[in-house]
Design a protein around this motif. Structure first.
Motif, short mmCIF file in Angstrom:
data_model
loop_
_atom_site.label_atom_id
_atom_site.label_comp_id
_atom_site.label_asym_id
_atom_site.label_seq_id
_atom_site.Cartn_x
_atom_site.Cartn_y
_atom_site.Cartn_z
N GLY A 138 0.84 -1.19 0.00
CA GLY A 138 0.00 0.00 0.00
C GLY A 138 0.87 1.24 0.00
N LYS A 139 0.27 2.35 -0.39
CA LYS A 139 1.02 3.61 -0.43
C LYS A 139 0.18 4.72 0.17
CE LYS A 139 3.53 2.25 -4.53
NZ LYS A 139 4.79 2.01 -3.85
N LEU A 140 0.80 5.43 1.11
CA LEU A 140 0.15 6.60 1.70
C LEU A 140 0.91 7.83 1.24
CD1 LEU A 140 -0.30 5.23 5.36
CD2 LEU A 140 -2.01 5.27 3.52
N LEU A 141 0.22 8.74 0.59
CA LEU A 141 0.85 9.96 0.06
C LEU A 141 0.11 11.18 0.59
CD1 LEU A 141 1.39 9.10 -3.70
CD2 LEU A 141 3.11 9.77 -2.07
N PHE A 142 0.87 12.13 1.10
CA PHE A 142 0.25 13.33 1.67
C PHE A 142 0.73 14.56 0.92
CE2 PHE A 142 0.69 10.15 5.02
CZ PHE A 142 -0.66 9.98 5.33
N VAL A 143 -0.20 15.45 0.62
CA VAL A 143 0.22 16.73 0.01
C VAL A 143 0.46 17.71 1.16
CG1 VAL A 143 -0.37 18.60 -1.55
CG2 VAL A 143 -1.00 16.24 -2.13
N SER A 144 1.72 18.05 1.34
CA SER A 144 2.13 18.95 2.41
C SER A 144 2.36 20.34 1.81
CB SER A 144 3.40 18.39 3.07
OG SER A 144 3.80 19.19 4.13
N SER A 145 3.43 21.02 2.20
CA SER A 145 3.72 22.36 1.65
C SER A 145 5.15 22.73 2.04
CB SER A 145 2.76 23.39 2.24
OG SER A 145 3.22 24.70 1.97
N VAL A 146 5.82 23.50 1.17
CA VAL A 146 7.15 23.97 1.57
C VAL A 146 7.08 24.82 2.83
CG1 VAL A 146 8.32 23.92 -0.68
CG2 VAL A 146 6.97 25.92 -0.05
N TRP A 147 5.90 25.46 3.07
CA TRP A 147 5.78 26.33 4.25
C TRP A 147 5.80 25.49 5.54
CZ3 TRP A 147 7.36 30.15 1.82
CH2 TRP A 147 6.88 30.46 0.55
#
Ligand code: NAP
Length: 247
Positions: free
Chosen positions: A140-149
């Motif tokens: 399985g793959k868990l991917l999160f959209v974070s931020s440079v901030w």
């Protein structure tokens, strides 16, 4: 849980769940994954009609299966119920997020909690719900959209920066915990991307803050998400798609 379908090449099809898919980066990720033959579960909070239109378009264009869910990811009960209906998920792309612009000293507790619940606590709700089935399958793959901030911190966006910094630590720690179970955990950190989230700002001024002197496109972020969704040997990493903003 529903039976898996075969891909155009005859291998088992992958199912991805994308939060915040009604516009911006999430919509671009949905379009990119559909073009690679992923079956999709698309999630947003309010804009369900937009999701229905997008799902119809992707099913007609790519022949994929595409389900839609109205779910507030900041509400653990709604997340549990949505995941029960969605069934087997191979790849989570948790992209839904909100910003709050203003001085920390002017922020109410309610506003603070809304940002942290939507951006960070939702990572727990979604991961907690999906990990058992992924551990059972040993993949399985868990991917999160974070931020440079989340790494550099943004003035007037303290809650947002804290929530995204939390995602980065969550990603690194959970990756170590889940590696023995064959599950990878990564994040993508966009810089300044041309979406509705930045609609209130002057584009020329935003471009000046970026070494490459332009805003990024949702499609450029989606390309990186696809790369991580396909990769089997990267885990615990955060990839910046920031036009050179250094983290
Ligand atoms: P956007 O255009 O504002 O879209 C946000 C998406 O999230 C929408 O689909 C929205 O659904 C959904 N959403 C918001 N709150 C939700 C909730 N409580 N439950 C479920 N869905 C919810 O934002 P974007 O620019 O594409 O940003 C996507 C992600 O990238 C966010 O996590 C953001 O922090 C991150 N990011 C963006 C930038 C940038 O410059 N744009 C930079 C760094 C990181 P509804 O339509 O239903 O409201």
């Amino acid at each position: 849980m529903e039976a898996k379908r075969q891909s155009r090449e005859g291998s088992m099809k992958k199912r991805a769940l994308i939060t915040g898919a009604s516009r911006g980066i999430g919509e671009a990720v949905a379009r990119r994954l559909a073009s690679e033959d992923y079956d999709l579960c698309l999630v947003c909070k309010n804009s369900i009609e937009k999701l229905w239109l997008l799902a119809g378009e992707l099913k007609a264009e790519s022949g994929i299966s595409c389900e839609t869910y109205a779910c507030d990811v900041s509400d653990p009960q709604q997340v549990t119920s949505m995941l029960q209906q969605a069934g087997t998920i191979d790849v989570l792309i948790h992209n839904a997020g909100i910003s709050h612009i203003g001085l920390l000293s002017d922020m109410t507790l309610e506003e603070w909690n809304r940002v942290i619940d939507t951006n960070l606590n939702s990572c727990f709700y979604l991961s907690h719900g999906l990990i058992p089935q992924m551990v059972h399958r040993k993949e399985g793959k868990l991917l999160f959209v974070s931020s440079v901030w989340g790494n550099v911190g943004a003035s007037m966006e303290v809650a947002y920066s804290a929530s995204k910094g939390g995602i980065n630590s969550f990603t690194r720690a959970l990756a170590k915990e889940l590696a023995p179970s064959g599950i990878t955990v990564n994040s993508v950190s966009p810089g300044i991307i041309d979406t509705r989230m930045n609609a209130a700002f002057d584009k020329a001024e935003l471009a000046e803050e970026t070494p490459l002197e332009r805003l990024g496109t949702p499609e450029e972020v989606a390309e990186t998400v696809l790369f991580l969704a396909e990769n089997k040997y990267i885990t615990g990493q955060d990839i910046s798609v920031s036009g050179g903003i250094v983290v």
